[in-house]
Motif scaffolding. Sequence first.
Motif, PDB file in Angstrom:
ATOM      1  N   SER A  96       0.836  -1.211   0.000  1.00 42.59           N
ATOM      2  CA  SER A  96       0.000   0.000   0.000  1.00 42.59           C
ATOM      3  C   SER A  96       0.865   1.253   0.000  1.00 42.59           C
ATOM      4  O   SER A  96       0.558   2.237  -0.685  1.00 42.59           O
ATOM      5  CB  SER A  96      -0.942  -0.009   1.207  1.00 42.59           C
ATOM      6  N   GLU A 124       2.163   1.743  -3.483  1.00 40.32           N
ATOM      7  CA  GLU A 124       1.120   2.312  -4.337  1.00 40.32           C
ATOM      8  C   GLU A 124       0.944   3.807  -4.050  1.00 40.32           C
ATOM      9  O   GLU A 124       0.760   4.611  -4.980  1.00 40.32           O
ATOM     10  CB  GLU A 124      -0.200   1.571  -4.127  1.00 40.32           C
ATOM     11  N   THR A 128      -0.619   5.323  -7.780  1.00 42.81           N
ATOM     12  CA  THR A 128      -1.487   4.496  -8.621  1.00 42.81           C
ATOM     13  C   THR A 128      -1.671   3.134  -7.970  1.00 42.81           C
ATOM     14  O   THR A 128      -0.842   2.692  -7.165  1.00 42.81           O
ATOM     15  CB  THR A 128      -0.894   4.300 -10.033  1.00 42.81           C
ATOM     16  N   ARG A 129      -2.748   2.457  -8.312  1.00 45.82           N
ATOM     17  CA  ARG A 129      -2.989   1.112  -7.802  1.00 45.82           C
ATOM     18  C   ARG A 129      -2.242   0.098  -8.659  1.00 45.82           C
ATOM     19  O   ARG A 129      -2.239   0.183  -9.892  1.00 45.82           O
ATOM     20  CB  ARG A 129      -4.490   0.790  -7.817  1.00 45.82           C
ATOM     21  N   VAL A 158      -5.429  -5.326  -7.727  1.00 46.38           N
ATOM     22  CA  VAL A 158      -6.871  -5.308  -7.473  1.00 46.38           C
ATOM     23  C   VAL A 158      -7.158  -6.474  -6.558  1.00 46.38           C
ATOM     24  O   VAL A 158      -6.976  -7.641  -6.935  1.00 46.38           O
ATOM     25  CB  VAL A 158      -7.687  -5.416  -8.777  1.00 46.38           C
ATOM     26  N   ARG A 159      -7.572  -6.204  -5.331  1.00 49.24           N
ATOM     27  CA  ARG A 159      -7.801  -7.239  -4.336  1.00 49.24           C
ATOM     28  C   ARG A 159      -9.280  -7.584  -4.290  1.00 49.24           C
ATOM     29  O   ARG A 159     -10.129  -6.699  -4.131  1.00 49.24           O
ATOM     30  CB  ARG A 159      -7.332  -6.775  -2.959  1.00 49.24           C
ATOM     31  N   THR A 164      -3.236  -4.487 -12.023  1.00 50.67           N
ATOM     32  CA  THR A 164      -3.765  -3.469 -12.912  1.00 50.67           C
ATOM     33  C   THR A 164      -2.811  -3.325 -14.097  1.00 50.67           C
ATOM     34  O   THR A 164      -1.721  -3.921 -14.124  1.00 50.67           O
ATOM     35  CB  THR A 164      -3.878  -2.124 -12.186  1.00 50.67           C
TER      36      THR A 164
END
Length: 332
Positions: free
Chosen positions: A38, A41, A46-47, A50-51, A59
């Motif tokens: 985290s 990110e 940006t992410r 995707v959890r 992504t």
Amino acid sequence: MDRFEAMSLLVAVTEHGSLSAAGRATRVPLATLSRKISDLEALLGTRLLVRTTRKITLTDAGIAYVAAARRILEEVENAEREAAGEFTAPKGELVITAPTMFGRLHVLPVVADFLTAFPEINVRLILADRNVDLVGDHVDMAVRIGKLPDSSMVATQVGVMRTVTCASPALLAGMGAHGALHSPDDLSGLPCVTVDTPMPSPPWRFRDPRSGALMDVAIVPRLAVTTPEAAAQAAVLKVGVVRLLHYQVIDAVERGALQIVFEAYEPAPVPVHLVHALRGQMPLKMRRFLDFAAPRLRQALGDMASKGDGGADVPMTVRNATAALQTRRQPG
């Protein structure tokens, strides 16, 4: 934050498929691992992942970043190896994995001789009846028995291995003349010993010597055990018929405690490889071990394939495969 550590953890998550699996593999608490990714990110804005409750996917930005992270981490590893002198002299720790019984019988003696020959190399030998993740678990080289899936790994074949069906001579004698085993169909109703797995017991596969067609014979195990050694010992104790790789029963066969049956119906032998991950420049410790181990394992497997009365008890497919392998390896 330690950006390289976060990169490593992100790559581990993609290789192991989940945060929890990556945490176990890297020995990092799940909460810590999740927080570090985290933080990464947040740093990038940006992410990357995707959890969902079922799986984790990358992504588009994550796909590109992980590809770059792999390249960076590999370059850092190579730089560390070069700084340590592993590209200019055979030194450092070498991590090798092999199936438990095969490793104990055939790989360990090779490793012992290798350590004598190369005093500046240390070896960590992981014996496990599972396919260890070479990249994720930082393993240099593996012995794999069986057909290899398509992958980016580099494989050097060192021989082939039969799959044989065996029974105690006493068990066969107790069956009498009317109970002689002529074909795999005669297994119906006989007690069998299997190696237990999480999956349902698969049928035993044979090959018709006349047509070459594969034959699946359903087996209801009288006894299921967790190791090949125990399965072979149970067969010696007349519990039932067993089906194992040749090296797992060869000692019992040689001393007459087990007898191979259905030799004409054996499936094609499976290959045995030394496998390592594809990398730019191979450290000298790996090159030295490959050059040292491959001919010795090839000799051991060739000797095993030729065991018997002048090779008469070895299916022609095994002798042909072994001869072809040795021919390909001979200098031109």
